[in-house]
Design a protein around this motif. Structure first.
Motif, PDB file in Angstrom:
ATOM      1  N   LEU A  11       0.813  -1.208   0.000  1.00  0.00           N
ATOM      2  CA  LEU A  11       0.000   0.000   0.000  1.00  0.00           C
ATOM      3  C   LEU A  11       0.853   1.268   0.000  1.00  0.00           C
ATOM      4  O   LEU A  11       0.348   2.354  -0.203  1.00  0.00           O
ATOM      5  CB  LEU A  11      -0.938   0.007   1.212  1.00  0.00           C
ATOM      6  CG  LEU A  11      -1.933  -1.137   1.282  1.00  0.00           C
ATOM      7  CD1 LEU A  11      -2.763  -1.029   2.543  1.00  0.00           C
ATOM      8  CD2 LEU A  11      -2.811  -1.175   0.053  1.00  0.00           C
ATOM      9  N   ASN A  12       2.128   1.135   0.222  1.00  0.00           N
ATOM     10  CA  ASN A  12       3.040   2.265   0.267  1.00  0.00           C
ATOM     11  C   ASN A  12       3.732   2.391  -1.092  1.00  0.00           C
ATOM     12  O   ASN A  12       4.481   1.509  -1.502  1.00  0.00           O
ATOM     13  CB  ASN A  12       4.057   2.039   1.384  1.00  0.00           C
ATOM     14  CG  ASN A  12       4.904   3.246   1.643  1.00  0.00           C
ATOM     15  OD1 ASN A  12       5.015   4.140   0.813  1.00  0.00           O
ATOM     16  ND2 ASN A  12       5.533   3.272   2.807  1.00  0.00           N
ATOM     17  N   LEU A  13       3.492   3.502  -1.782  1.00  0.00           N
ATOM     18  CA  LEU A  13       4.015   3.654  -3.147  1.00  0.00           C
ATOM     19  C   LEU A  13       5.534   3.641  -3.211  1.00  0.00           C
ATOM     20  O   LEU A  13       6.103   3.115  -4.165  1.00  0.00           O
ATOM     21  CB  LEU A  13       3.460   4.932  -3.776  1.00  0.00           C
ATOM     22  CG  LEU A  13       1.962   4.948  -3.985  1.00  0.00           C
ATOM     23  CD1 LEU A  13       1.535   6.260  -4.637  1.00  0.00           C
ATOM     24  CD2 LEU A  13       1.504   3.776  -4.822  1.00  0.00           C
ATOM     25  N   ILE A  14       6.214   4.193  -2.212  1.00  0.00           N
ATOM     26  CA  ILE A  14       7.676   4.205  -2.257  1.00  0.00           C
ATOM     27  C   ILE A  14       8.231   2.789  -2.143  1.00  0.00           C
ATOM     28  O   ILE A  14       9.272   2.469  -2.722  1.00  0.00           O
ATOM     29  CB  ILE A  14       8.270   5.152  -1.190  1.00  0.00           C
ATOM     30  CG1 ILE A  14       9.745   5.447  -1.482  1.00  0.00           C
ATOM     31  CG2 ILE A  14       8.105   4.565   0.205  1.00  0.00           C
ATOM     32  CD1 ILE A  14       9.996   6.215  -2.737  1.00  0.00           C
ATOM     33  N   GLU A  15       7.536   1.920  -1.424  1.00  0.00           N
ATOM     34  CA  GLU A  15       7.966   0.524  -1.328  1.00  0.00           C
ATOM     35  C   GLU A  15       7.850  -0.164  -2.688  1.00  0.00           C
ATOM     36  O   GLU A  15       8.691  -0.982  -3.054  1.00  0.00           O
ATOM     37  CB  GLU A  15       7.141  -0.230  -0.288  1.00  0.00           C
ATOM     38  CG  GLU A  15       7.355   0.244   1.131  1.00  0.00           C
ATOM     39  CD  GLU A  15       8.708  -0.146   1.700  1.00  0.00           C
ATOM     40  OE1 GLU A  15       9.397  -0.996   1.103  1.00  0.00           O
ATOM     41  OE2 GLU A  15       9.068   0.393   2.754  1.00  0.00           O
ATOM     42  N   ARG A  16       6.824   0.149  -3.422  1.00  0.00           N
ATOM     43  CA  ARG A  16       6.662  -0.419  -4.766  1.00  0.00           C
ATOM     44  C   ARG A  16       7.771   0.071  -5.686  1.00  0.00           C
ATOM     45  O   ARG A  16       8.327  -0.686  -6.474  1.00  0.00           O
ATOM     46  CB  ARG A  16       5.318  -0.028  -5.361  1.00  0.00           C
ATOM     47  CG  ARG A  16       4.145  -0.641  -4.668  1.00  0.00           C
ATOM     48  CD  ARG A  16       2.915  -0.234  -5.406  1.00  0.00           C
ATOM     49  NE  ARG A  16       1.727  -0.514  -4.646  1.00  0.00           N
ATOM     50  CZ  ARG A  16       0.524  -0.277  -5.087  1.00  0.00           C
ATOM     51  NH1 ARG A  16       0.342   0.252  -6.267  1.00  0.00           N
ATOM     52  NH2 ARG A  16      -0.514  -0.560  -4.351  1.00  0.00           N
ATOM     53  N   TYR A  51      11.000   3.932 -18.027  1.00  0.00           N
ATOM     54  CA  TYR A  51      10.176   3.054 -17.202  1.00  0.00           C
ATOM     55  C   TYR A  51       8.763   3.598 -17.001  1.00  0.00           C
ATOM     56  O   TYR A  51       8.023   3.106 -16.158  1.00  0.00           O
ATOM     57  CB  TYR A  51      10.830   2.857 -15.831  1.00  0.00           C
ATOM     58  CG  TYR A  51      12.257   2.366 -15.906  1.00  0.00           C
ATOM     59  CD1 TYR A  51      12.559   1.117 -16.438  1.00  0.00           C
ATOM     60  CD2 TYR A  51      13.301   3.155 -15.456  1.00  0.00           C
ATOM     61  CE1 TYR A  51      13.854   0.665 -16.507  1.00  0.00           C
ATOM     62  CE2 TYR A  51      14.611   2.707 -15.516  1.00  0.00           C
ATOM     63  CZ  TYR A  51      14.878   1.463 -16.043  1.00  0.00           C
ATOM     64  OH  TYR A  51      16.166   1.013 -16.108  1.00  0.00           O
ATOM     65  N   LYS A  52       8.414   4.594 -17.770  1.00  0.00           N
ATOM     66  CA  LYS A  52       7.155   5.306 -17.559  1.00  0.00           C
ATOM     67  C   LYS A  52       5.935   4.386 -17.557  1.00  0.00           C
ATOM     68  O   LYS A  52       5.105   4.446 -16.662  1.00  0.00           O
ATOM     69  CB  LYS A  52       6.999   6.380 -18.636  1.00  0.00           C
ATOM     70  CG  LYS A  52       5.975   7.405 -18.334  1.00  0.00           C
ATOM     71  CD  LYS A  52       6.038   8.518 -19.376  1.00  0.00           C
ATOM     72  CE  LYS A  52       5.206   9.686 -18.961  1.00  0.00           C
ATOM     73  NZ  LYS A  52       5.358  10.807 -19.865  1.00  0.00           N
ATOM     74  N   GLU A  53       5.826   3.517 -18.528  1.00  0.00           N
ATOM     75  CA  GLU A  53       4.651   2.635 -18.622  1.00  0.00           C
ATOM     76  C   GLU A  53       4.617   1.619 -17.480  1.00  0.00           C
ATOM     77  O   GLU A  53       3.564   1.366 -16.900  1.00  0.00           O
ATOM     78  CB  GLU A  53       4.607   1.928 -19.974  1.00  0.00           C
ATOM     79  CG  GLU A  53       4.240   2.851 -21.126  1.00  0.00           C
ATOM     80  CD  GLU A  53       2.918   3.572 -20.913  1.00  0.00           C
ATOM     81  OE1 GLU A  53       1.918   2.915 -20.523  1.00  0.00           O
ATOM     82  OE2 GLU A  53       2.875   4.790 -21.121  1.00  0.00           O
ATOM     83  N   ARG A  56       3.686   3.491 -14.327  1.00  0.00           N
ATOM     84  CA  ARG A  56       2.306   3.971 -14.350  1.00  0.00           C
ATOM     85  C   ARG A  56       1.351   2.902 -13.813  1.00  0.00           C
ATOM     86  O   ARG A  56       0.443   3.194 -13.045  1.00  0.00           O
ATOM     87  CB  ARG A  56       1.899   4.373 -15.756  1.00  0.00           C
ATOM     88  CG  ARG A  56       0.468   4.903 -15.818  1.00  0.00           C
ATOM     89  CD  ARG A  56       0.174   5.500 -17.148  1.00  0.00           C
ATOM     90  NE  ARG A  56       1.154   6.572 -17.314  1.00  0.00           N
ATOM     91  CZ  ARG A  56       1.371   7.217 -18.445  1.00  0.00           C
ATOM     92  NH1 ARG A  56       0.681   6.927 -19.504  1.00  0.00           N
ATOM     93  NH2 ARG A  56       2.270   8.153 -18.528  1.00  0.00           N
ATOM     94  N   SER A  57       1.549   1.668 -14.192  1.00  0.00           N
ATOM     95  CA  SER A  57       0.666   0.604 -13.715  1.00  0.00           C
ATOM     96  C   SER A  57       1.030   0.158 -12.302  1.00  0.00           C
ATOM     97  O   SER A  57       0.174  -0.272 -11.538  1.00  0.00           O
ATOM     98  CB  SER A  57       0.693  -0.590 -14.662  1.00  0.00           C
ATOM     99  OG  SER A  57       1.975  -1.174 -14.677  1.00  0.00           O
ATOM    100  N   LEU A  58       2.287   0.296 -11.933  1.00  0.00           N
ATOM    101  CA  LEU A  58       2.744  -0.138 -10.616  1.00  0.00           C
ATOM    102  C   LEU A  58       2.399   0.862  -9.515  1.00  0.00           C
ATOM    103  O   LEU A  58       2.018   0.482  -8.414  1.00  0.00           O
ATOM    104  CB  LEU A  58       4.266  -0.351 -10.650  1.00  0.00           C
ATOM    105  CG  LEU A  58       4.914  -0.868  -9.395  1.00  0.00           C
ATOM    106  CD1 LEU A  58       4.450  -2.284  -9.101  1.00  0.00           C
ATOM    107  CD2 LEU A  58       6.423  -0.833  -9.553  1.00  0.00           C
ATOM    108  N   LEU A  59       2.526   2.131  -9.819  1.00  0.00           N
ATOM    109  CA  LEU A  59       2.344   3.175  -8.806  1.00  0.00           C
ATOM    110  C   LEU A  59       0.953   3.793  -8.899  1.00  0.00           C
ATOM    111  O   LEU A  59       0.800   4.985  -9.117  1.00  0.00           O
ATOM    112  CB  LEU A  59       3.420   4.256  -8.953  1.00  0.00           C
ATOM    113  CG  LEU A  59       4.851   3.757  -8.860  1.00  0.00           C
ATOM    114  CD1 LEU A  59       5.827   4.889  -9.081  1.00  0.00           C
ATOM    115  CD2 LEU A  59       5.100   3.087  -7.529  1.00  0.00           C
ATOM    116  N   THR A  60      -0.037   2.996  -8.731  1.00  0.00           N
ATOM    117  CA  THR A  60      -1.411   3.474  -8.764  1.00  0.00           C
ATOM    118  C   THR A  60      -2.002   3.455  -7.367  1.00  0.00           C
ATOM    119  O   THR A  60      -1.545   2.711  -6.504  1.00  0.00           O
ATOM    120  CB  THR A  60      -2.273   2.619  -9.717  1.00  0.00           C
ATOM    121  OG1 THR A  60      -3.591   3.135  -9.740  1.00  0.00           O
ATOM    122  CG2 THR A  60      -2.300   1.167  -9.305  1.00  0.00           C
ATOM    123  N   ASP A  61      -2.993   4.278  -7.134  1.00  0.00           N
ATOM    124  CA  ASP A  61      -3.638   4.287  -5.825  1.00  0.00           C
ATOM    125  C   ASP A  61      -5.025   3.665  -5.878  1.00  0.00           C
ATOM    126  O   ASP A  61      -5.840   3.863  -4.983  1.00  0.00           O
ATOM    127  CB  ASP A  61      -3.714   5.694  -5.264  1.00  0.00           C
ATOM    128  CG  ASP A  61      -4.504   6.637  -6.141  1.00  0.00           C
ATOM    129  OD1 ASP A  61      -4.914   6.219  -7.235  1.00  0.00           O
ATOM    130  OD2 ASP A  61      -4.718   7.787  -5.733  1.00  0.00           O
TER     131      ASP A  61
END
Length: 69
Positions: A11-16, A51-53, A56-61
């Motif tokens: 749930l933590n975006l920085i961890e992803r 790494y944009k694409e 984009r799918s990885l860092l979603t809320d």
């Protein structure tokens, strides 16, 4: 009553982002010197557009809410 876990790395975006970084820079790679490792890290952050694409799918809320009833 709060049912969320005390620590939820997914749930933590920085961890992803950190996990993605490790996958691209660390896993299955060997750097002869610290300077080469440091350069690879710098190159990763400098080339964030590449790494944009993926990011984009990885860092979603958008999370699925599960009813615990």
């Amino acid at each position: 009553m709060d049912l969320s876990p005390p620590y939820a790395p997914n749930l933590n975006l920085i961890e992803r982002y950190w996990r993605f970084f490790k996958k691209k820079i660390l896993y299955g790679r060997y750097y002869e010197t610290f300077a080469l490792f440091k350069q690879a890290c710098g190159d990763f952050f400098a080339a964030h557009e590449c790494y944009k694409e993926s990011l984009r799918s990885l860092l979603t809320d958008k999370f699925q809410i599960i009813d615990c009833a």
